[in-house]
Design an enzyme around this catalytic site. Structure first.
Site, PDB file in Angstrom:
ATOM      1  CG  ASP A 171     -67.894  84.245 -26.934  1.00 32.27           C
ATOM      2  OD1 ASP A 171     -68.963  84.938 -26.624  1.00 32.27           O
ATOM      3  OD2 ASP A 171     -67.761  83.359 -27.514  1.00 32.27           O
ATOM      4  CG  HIS A 254     -73.744  86.840 -26.569  1.00 31.50           C
ATOM      5  ND1 HIS A 254     -73.187  86.449 -25.237  1.00 31.50           N
ATOM      6  CD2 HIS A 254     -72.916  86.289 -27.601  1.00 31.50           C
ATOM      7  CE1 HIS A 254     -72.200  85.785 -25.719  1.00 31.50           C
ATOM      8  NE2 HIS A 254     -71.903  85.679 -27.025  1.00 31.50           N
ATOM      9  CG  HIS A 257     -71.447  90.842 -30.031  1.00 33.91           C
ATOM     10  ND1 HIS A 257     -72.319  90.120 -31.022  1.00 33.91           N
ATOM     11  CD2 HIS A 257     -70.361  90.774 -30.411  1.00 33.91           C
ATOM     12  CE1 HIS A 257     -71.642  89.698 -31.972  1.00 33.91           C
ATOM     13  NE2 HIS A 257     -70.514  90.266 -31.506  1.00 33.91           N
ATOM     14  CG  HIS A 271     -68.406  86.977 -30.985  1.00 34.16           C
ATOM     15  ND1 HIS A 271     -69.795  87.225 -31.133  1.00 34.16           N
ATOM     16  CD2 HIS A 271     -68.523  86.154 -29.767  1.00 34.16           C
ATOM     17  CE1 HIS A 271     -70.574  86.524 -30.461  1.00 34.16           C
ATOM     18  NE2 HIS A 271     -69.867  85.717 -29.433  1.00 34.16           N
TER      19      HIS A 271
HETATM   20 ZN   LIG Z   1     -70.611  84.453 -28.057  1.00 37.03          ZN
END
Ligand SMILES: [Zn+2]
Length: 367
Positions: A171, A254, A257, A271
């Site tokens: 992340d 993101h 993602h 995540h």
């Molecule tokens: Zn994140």
């Protein structure tokens, strides 16, 4: 141009901080605490927390009911009102922390956040993800204030399985690249206004810290030992990445993602793991220097982050399925539109295939 940055008011981190520093920190915020604990925290840490708090602050403990839903937020808010709580404390994983943030916002009370994992950069932020009672995504909520306190006990992070720390590094890996693209574009951060130079420098420091200490931190965490390197990476995952994404801004990694989550095969992956692959695809999409791309792959390989589609459950994914994920990553409102480059679902698909090909070629070379 008006820029905006937002921060938690206090950040406390260190080995044993849960019992050595939480009581005095809470006493600064209020005289009576409602402490929301997830079931695991309740089992492992209730007794030492109670001993530490005795005589310092009044409190009641409530066990989190497994979902950050409107129903659960209402239940905890009622409980806090009923007992006259003047500070709301969340201890545990992301959903417990989010429920505490939303409860604090409802009551206009100070909020203390005690993450027990370093697996994402959410703890310092004002972002709350609300799910239905059945666990499906419902909506985002931006609470008006960041947490008044974020306290991280490094010994608790070191005791958790290493996959959590590595996922947090995934992340945090995206933070600088996304903030940098927002800076170039002049795009809004999580406040919808452009971030200040401070946010971009913190995002860069986040990246440099991972490159410098990530490998050492992973090894220490595997042995469940707190070392300076592990402390640096916990801080990068939690504080630097949190400040970097919230005040710098999000972009392609993101968005990719989020696109990948439309494919059920990716749901077993966390995540930060999907964000790591999103970062590799972003590097292809946005024409980064080959030397930089090489550095990021090497880092992912060394700490065990995904570098291929197979690593996130998409070994045999078809072009048409992958295009669905690419389309989702380019939906209106997605942070993909913070990219200064022209991006289409077709170029995102090409970037994901290219990132996967590089990852596979490097794997083949190592064997
Ligand atoms: Zn994140």
């Amino acid at each position: 141009m008006v820029t905006t940055a937002i921060f938690p008011a206090r950040y406390v981190q260190g080995k044993g901080a849960l019992t050595s520093h939480l009581p005095q920190e809470l006493a600064l915020l209020g005289h009576k605490a409602l402490i929301l604990m997830d079931p695991v925290v309740h089992q492992l840490h209730r007794a030492p927390v109670e001993t530490a708090l005795a005589g310092v602050i009044e409190y009641e403990i409530e066990v989190f009911n497994s979902e950050c839903s409107d129903e659960e937020i209402a239940r905890i808010s009622d409980k806090a009102l009923g007992m006259g709580a003047s500070v709301i404390v969340g201890m545990g994983g992301g959903k417990t922390l989010d429920t505490a943030k939303a409860t604090g916002a409802n009551l206009k009370s100070p909020v203390a956040i005690v993450p027990t994992l370093a697996s994402t950069d959410a703890p310092c932020s004002s972002l709350v993800v609300i799910y239905t009672a059945e666990g499906e995504f419902k909506r985002y909520l931006m609470v008006p204030r960041n947490p008044d306190l974020v306290l991280v006990d490094s010994a608790i992070i070191a005791a958790a399985p290493v996959r959590f720390l590595v996922s947090g590094m995934g992340d945090a890996l995206a933070t600088w690249f996304e903030a940098e693209d927002c800076r170039i574009k002049g795009a809004g951060n999580m406040t919808a206004r452009p971030g200040p130079m401070t946010a971009f420098e913190l995002a860069r420091f986040c990246y440099d810290t991972l490159m410098r200490y990530g490998r050492l931190a992973k090894l220490a965490c595997e042995q469940h030992q707190v070392t300076p390197a592990l402390e640096h990476v916990i801080e990068a995952n939690t504080l630097l990445s949190g400040l970097g994404f919230e005040s710098g801004g999000l972009a392609a990694a993101h968005a990719i993602h989020n696109g990948l989550t439309v494919l059920p095969q990716t749901h077993a992956y966390w995540h930060g793991e999907k964000v790591a692959f999103g970062t590799l695809a972003m590097l292809m999409l946005t024409d980064r220097a080959p030397e930089l791309i090489d550095q990021v792959y090497q880092f992912c390989e060394d700490v065990g982050l995904p570098v291929t589609l197979a690593d996130i459950g998409l070994a045999d994914v078809s072009d048409s399925d992958l295009l669905e994920a690419a389309k989702a990553s380019c939906m209106p409102g997605e942070t993909m539109h913070n990219e200064p480059y022209e991006v289409t679902p077709e170029t995102v698909l090409a970037a994901m295939r290219a990132a996967d090909a590089v990852g596979r070629a490097r794997k083949a070379q190592r064997q």
